[in-house]
Design an enzyme around this catalytic site. Structure first.
Site, PDB file in Angstrom:
ATOM      1  N   MET A 172     -12.168   4.359  -0.696  1.00  0.00           N
ATOM      2  CA  MET A 172     -12.833   4.617   0.595  1.00  0.00           C
ATOM      3  C   MET A 172     -13.544   5.953   0.452  1.00  0.00           C
ATOM      4  O   MET A 172     -13.193   6.949   1.108  1.00  0.00           O
ATOM      5  CB  MET A 172     -11.790   4.618   1.717  1.00  0.00           C
ATOM      6  CG  MET A 172     -11.316   3.211   2.062  1.00  0.00           C
ATOM      7  SD  MET A 172      -9.749   3.220   2.951  1.00  0.00           S
ATOM      8  CE  MET A 172      -8.633   3.229   1.561  1.00  0.00           C
ATOM      9  N   HIS A 183      -8.371   0.958  -4.035  1.00  0.00           N
ATOM     10  CA  HIS A 183      -9.294   0.772  -2.912  1.00  0.00           C
ATOM     11  C   HIS A 183      -9.986   2.101  -2.645  1.00  0.00           C
ATOM     12  O   HIS A 183      -9.371   3.015  -2.098  1.00  0.00           O
ATOM     13  CB  HIS A 183      -8.458   0.295  -1.707  1.00  0.00           C
ATOM     14  CG  HIS A 183      -9.232   0.060  -0.457  1.00  0.00           C
ATOM     15  ND1 HIS A 183      -8.603  -0.191   0.758  1.00  0.00           N
ATOM     16  CD2 HIS A 183     -10.558   0.034  -0.194  1.00  0.00           C
ATOM     17  CE1 HIS A 183      -9.517  -0.359   1.697  1.00  0.00           C
ATOM     18  NE2 HIS A 183     -10.715  -0.219   1.144  1.00  0.00           N
ATOM     19  N   MET A 234      -9.054   8.118  -0.294  1.00  0.00           N
ATOM     20  CA  MET A 234      -9.873   8.512   0.860  1.00  0.00           C
ATOM     21  C   MET A 234     -10.427   9.910   0.660  1.00  0.00           C
ATOM     22  O   MET A 234      -9.728  10.796   0.158  1.00  0.00           O
ATOM     23  CB  MET A 234      -9.012   8.507   2.124  1.00  0.00           C
ATOM     24  CG  MET A 234      -8.348   7.176   2.389  1.00  0.00           C
ATOM     25  SD  MET A 234      -7.337   7.272   3.863  1.00  0.00           S
ATOM     26  CE  MET A 234      -6.692   5.607   3.916  1.00  0.00           C
ATOM     27  N   ASP A 286      -6.468  -6.519   4.370  1.00  0.00           N
ATOM     28  CA  ASP A 286      -5.898  -5.167   4.346  1.00  0.00           C
ATOM     29  C   ASP A 286      -5.968  -4.551   5.742  1.00  0.00           C
ATOM     30  O   ASP A 286      -7.048  -4.339   6.274  1.00  0.00           O
ATOM     31  CB  ASP A 286      -6.703  -4.325   3.339  1.00  0.00           C
ATOM     32  CG  ASP A 286      -6.139  -2.924   3.143  1.00  0.00           C
ATOM     33  OD1 ASP A 286      -5.066  -2.618   3.681  1.00  0.00           O
ATOM     34  OD2 ASP A 286      -6.802  -2.133   2.438  1.00  0.00           O
ATOM     35  N   GLY A 287      -4.773  -4.277   6.293  1.00  0.00           N
ATOM     36  CA  GLY A 287      -4.695  -3.588   7.576  1.00  0.00           C
ATOM     37  C   GLY A 287      -3.932  -4.386   8.615  1.00  0.00           C
ATOM     38  O   GLY A 287      -4.324  -5.491   8.970  1.00  0.00           O
ATOM     39  N   GLY A 288      -2.814  -3.841   9.053  1.00  0.00           N
ATOM     40  CA  GLY A 288      -2.036  -4.491  10.112  1.00  0.00           C
ATOM     41  C   GLY A 288      -1.379  -5.787   9.688  1.00  0.00           C
ATOM     42  O   GLY A 288      -1.050  -6.633  10.523  1.00  0.00           O
ATOM     43  N   MET A 304     -11.327  -5.924   5.469  1.00  0.00           N
ATOM     44  CA  MET A 304     -10.533  -4.978   6.262  1.00  0.00           C
ATOM     45  C   MET A 304     -10.197  -5.619   7.600  1.00  0.00           C
ATOM     46  O   MET A 304     -11.090  -6.083   8.311  1.00  0.00           O
ATOM     47  CB  MET A 304     -11.329  -3.686   6.534  1.00  0.00           C
ATOM     48  CG  MET A 304     -11.574  -2.756   5.360  1.00  0.00           C
ATOM     49  SD  MET A 304     -10.120  -2.062   4.525  1.00  0.00           S
ATOM     50  CE  MET A 304      -9.085  -1.489   5.857  1.00  0.00           C
ATOM     51  N   SER A 307       0.843  -1.201   0.000  1.00  0.00           N
ATOM     52  CA  SER A 307       0.000   0.000   0.000  1.00  0.00           C
ATOM     53  C   SER A 307       0.872   1.241   0.000  1.00  0.00           C
ATOM     54  O   SER A 307       1.665   1.466   0.912  1.00  0.00           O
ATOM     55  CB  SER A 307      -0.894   0.027   1.239  1.00  0.00           C
ATOM     56  OG  SER A 307      -1.419   1.332   1.390  1.00  0.00           O
ATOM     57  N   ASP A 364      -4.799   3.575  -1.921  1.00  0.00           N
ATOM     58  CA  ASP A 364      -5.885   3.884  -0.984  1.00  0.00           C
ATOM     59  C   ASP A 364      -6.418   5.284  -1.228  1.00  0.00           C
ATOM     60  O   ASP A 364      -5.752   6.280  -0.930  1.00  0.00           O
ATOM     61  CB  ASP A 364      -5.363   3.774   0.458  1.00  0.00           C
ATOM     62  CG  ASP A 364      -5.104   2.334   0.849  1.00  0.00           C
ATOM     63  OD1 ASP A 364      -6.051   1.540   0.800  1.00  0.00           O
ATOM     64  OD2 ASP A 364      -3.948   2.013   1.192  1.00  0.00           O
ATOM     65  N   GLY A 423       1.188  -1.876   4.135  1.00  0.00           N
ATOM     66  CA  GLY A 423       1.799  -0.568   3.963  1.00  0.00           C
ATOM     67  C   GLY A 423       3.022  -0.417   4.833  1.00  0.00           C
ATOM     68  O   GLY A 423       4.166  -0.518   4.377  1.00  0.00           O
ATOM     69  N   GLY A 442      -8.943   4.056   6.961  1.00  0.00           N
ATOM     70  CA  GLY A 442      -8.671   5.488   7.122  1.00  0.00           C
ATOM     71  C   GLY A 442      -7.209   5.797   7.378  1.00  0.00           C
ATOM     72  O   GLY A 442      -6.735   6.862   7.006  1.00  0.00           O
ATOM     73  N   PHE A 443      -6.513   4.875   7.999  1.00  0.00           N
ATOM     74  CA  PHE A 443      -5.128   5.160   8.390  1.00  0.00           C
ATOM     75  C   PHE A 443      -4.267   3.910   8.273  1.00  0.00           C
ATOM     76  O   PHE A 443      -4.759   2.798   8.514  1.00  0.00           O
ATOM     77  CB  PHE A 443      -5.072   5.670   9.835  1.00  0.00           C
ATOM     78  CG  PHE A 443      -5.894   6.910  10.048  1.00  0.00           C
ATOM     79  CD1 PHE A 443      -5.362   8.168   9.733  1.00  0.00           C
ATOM     80  CD2 PHE A 443      -7.201   6.828  10.497  1.00  0.00           C
ATOM     81  CE1 PHE A 443      -6.135   9.323   9.887  1.00  0.00           C
ATOM     82  CE2 PHE A 443      -7.975   7.973  10.658  1.00  0.00           C
ATOM     83  CZ  PHE A 443      -7.441   9.221  10.356  1.00  0.00           C
ATOM     84  N   GLY A 444      -3.000   4.113   7.960  1.00  0.00           N
ATOM     85  CA  GLY A 444      -2.037   3.031   8.006  1.00  0.00           C
ATOM     86  C   GLY A 444      -1.526   2.871   9.434  1.00  0.00           C
ATOM     87  O   GLY A 444      -1.816   3.696  10.312  1.00  0.00           O
ATOM     88  N   GLY A 445      -0.798   1.797   9.651  1.00  0.00           N
ATOM     89  CA  GLY A 445      -0.105   1.627  10.921  1.00  0.00           C
ATOM     90  C   GLY A 445      -0.952   1.217  12.099  1.00  0.00           C
ATOM     91  O   GLY A 445      -0.513   1.305  13.251  1.00  0.00           O
ATOM     92  N   HIS A 469      -1.182  -1.323  -4.339  1.00  0.00           N
ATOM     93  CA  HIS A 469      -2.460  -0.999  -3.686  1.00  0.00           C
ATOM     94  C   HIS A 469      -2.525   0.506  -3.446  1.00  0.00           C
ATOM     95  O   HIS A 469      -1.627   1.086  -2.825  1.00  0.00           O
ATOM     96  CB  HIS A 469      -2.549  -1.775  -2.375  1.00  0.00           C
ATOM     97  CG  HIS A 469      -3.849  -1.637  -1.648  1.00  0.00           C
ATOM     98  ND1 HIS A 469      -4.969  -2.381  -1.951  1.00  0.00           N
ATOM     99  CD2 HIS A 469      -4.210  -0.839  -0.614  1.00  0.00           C
ATOM    100  CE1 HIS A 469      -5.962  -2.052  -1.134  1.00  0.00           C
ATOM    101  NE2 HIS A 469      -5.529  -1.112  -0.307  1.00  0.00           N
TER     102      HIS A 469
HETATM  103  C1  DX5 Z   1      -6.292   1.547   5.526  1.00  0.00           C
HETATM  104  C2  DX5 Z   1      -5.863   1.159   4.152  1.00  0.00           C
HETATM  105  C3  DX5 Z   1      -4.738   0.219   4.122  1.00  0.00           C
HETATM  106  C4  DX5 Z   1      -3.487   0.741   4.787  1.00  0.00           C
HETATM  107  C5  DX5 Z   1      -2.777  -0.433   5.369  1.00  0.00           C
HETATM  108  O1  DX5 Z   1      -7.444   2.310   5.447  1.00  0.00           O
HETATM  109  O2  DX5 Z   1      -6.935   0.532   3.450  1.00  0.00           O
HETATM  110  O3  DX5 Z   1      -4.460  -0.218   2.792  1.00  0.00           O
HETATM  111  O4  DX5 Z   1      -2.630   1.422   3.925  1.00  0.00           O
HETATM  112  O5  DX5 Z   1      -1.711   0.053   6.112  1.00  0.00           O
HETATM  113  P1  DX5 Z   1      -0.925  -0.878   7.149  1.00  0.00           P
HETATM  114  O6  DX5 Z   1      -0.376  -2.031   6.381  1.00  0.00           O
HETATM  115  O7  DX5 Z   1       0.106   0.044   7.677  1.00  0.00           O
HETATM  116  O8  DX5 Z   1      -1.940  -1.320   8.179  1.00  0.00           O
HETATM  117 ZN    ZN Z   2      -6.449  -0.343   1.430  1.00  0.00          ZN
END
Ligand code: DX5
Ligand code: ZN
Length: 211
Positions: free
Chosen positions: A64, A62, A33, A169-171, A133, A4, A31, A191, A138-141, A29
């Site tokens: 959002m 993706h 938003m 997707d996510g974490g 998900m 991502s 994202d 990501g 909404g956020f990475g990390g 990927h």
């Molecule tokens: C979150 C995104 C993800 C995000 C994942 O809303 O859809 O694609 O970038 O980030 P990580 O891998 O850091 O959780």
């Molecule tokens: Zn995503």
């Protein structure tokens, strides 16, 4: 493996996209938003179009955003190969997926953590990808939500026999990726665990279980 770009250095997105492609990424990927469907704003079709000149791997987009339908054609024209809409983003999911396919793109549905797997049960004939998900979008990390693994397994059972990719997707990192794959995920989005690593290829191979 679909890194991502949200976790990349936004001051040099083209170089970062090219770097993950060179390191063996299968898809990129992206994202998108809108600050409305999710509490963050990222980038739109103009950025995709610019990046399209830098890399050849499929763009896994993706969305959002809500509504999504008015913008689907713009993302298709900008170079998206896969367009994923959220089941929660509008009342006409089936129509959105038909629209994506009518533009010659692969159509995907994303499910928020609070949305049951059943939300995709009656759209599987018009879907090429289902994205579960494993954090709130909404956020990475953010930290992986283990309870979502049961949903991944439900989706796997539901799509059995169909050529539908199951994306998490996510974490996702070296610890959570094997759990997601054991539950049925066939594509890993990550990501932070990719762009935060010194060695992009080693990070991706570690998650694939190929390191
Ligand atoms: C979150 C995104 C993800 C995000 C994942 O809303 O859809 O694609 O970038 O980030 P990580 O891998 O850091 O959780
Ligand atoms: Zn995503």
């Amino acid at each position: 493996m679909a890194p991502s770009l949200l976790a990349a250095d936004f001051a040099c997105l083209g170089e970062q996209a090219a770097a993950v492609e060179a390191a063996g990424a299968d898809w990129l990927h992206l994202d998108v938003m809108d600050g409305h469907f999710v509490p963050n704003i990222s980038f739109g079709p103009l950025v995709l179009k610019a990046l399209r000149q830098q890399v050849r791997i499929p763009f896994d987009v993706h969305l959002m955003i809500a509504p999504a339908d008015p913008y689907i054609a713009a993302f298709a024209e900008a170079g998206a190969d896969h367009i994923i809409v959220h089941a929660e983003a509008g009342p006409h999911l089936h129509r959105s997926l038909q629209l994506i396919r009518s533009l010659g793109k692969r159509a995907g549905v994303a499910l928020n953590p609070g949305t049951p797997a059943d939300a995709v049960a009656h759209v599987l004939d018009v879907a090429d990808l289902v994205l579960v998900m494993t954090v709130n979008p909404g956020f990475g990390g953010q930290a992986f939500i283990p309870g979502q693994l049961a949903k991944v397994a439900e989706v796997r059972d539901m799509v059995a026999g169909r050529p539908i990719a199951i994306i998490v997707d996510g974490g996702i990192n070296a610890a959570t990726a094997p759990q997601a794959m054991a539950a049925g995920a066939t594509v890993l989005v990550a990501g932070t665990a990719v762009f935060g690593a010194g060695d992009l290829r080693a990070a991706m191979d570690g998650m694939r279980g190929a390191a």
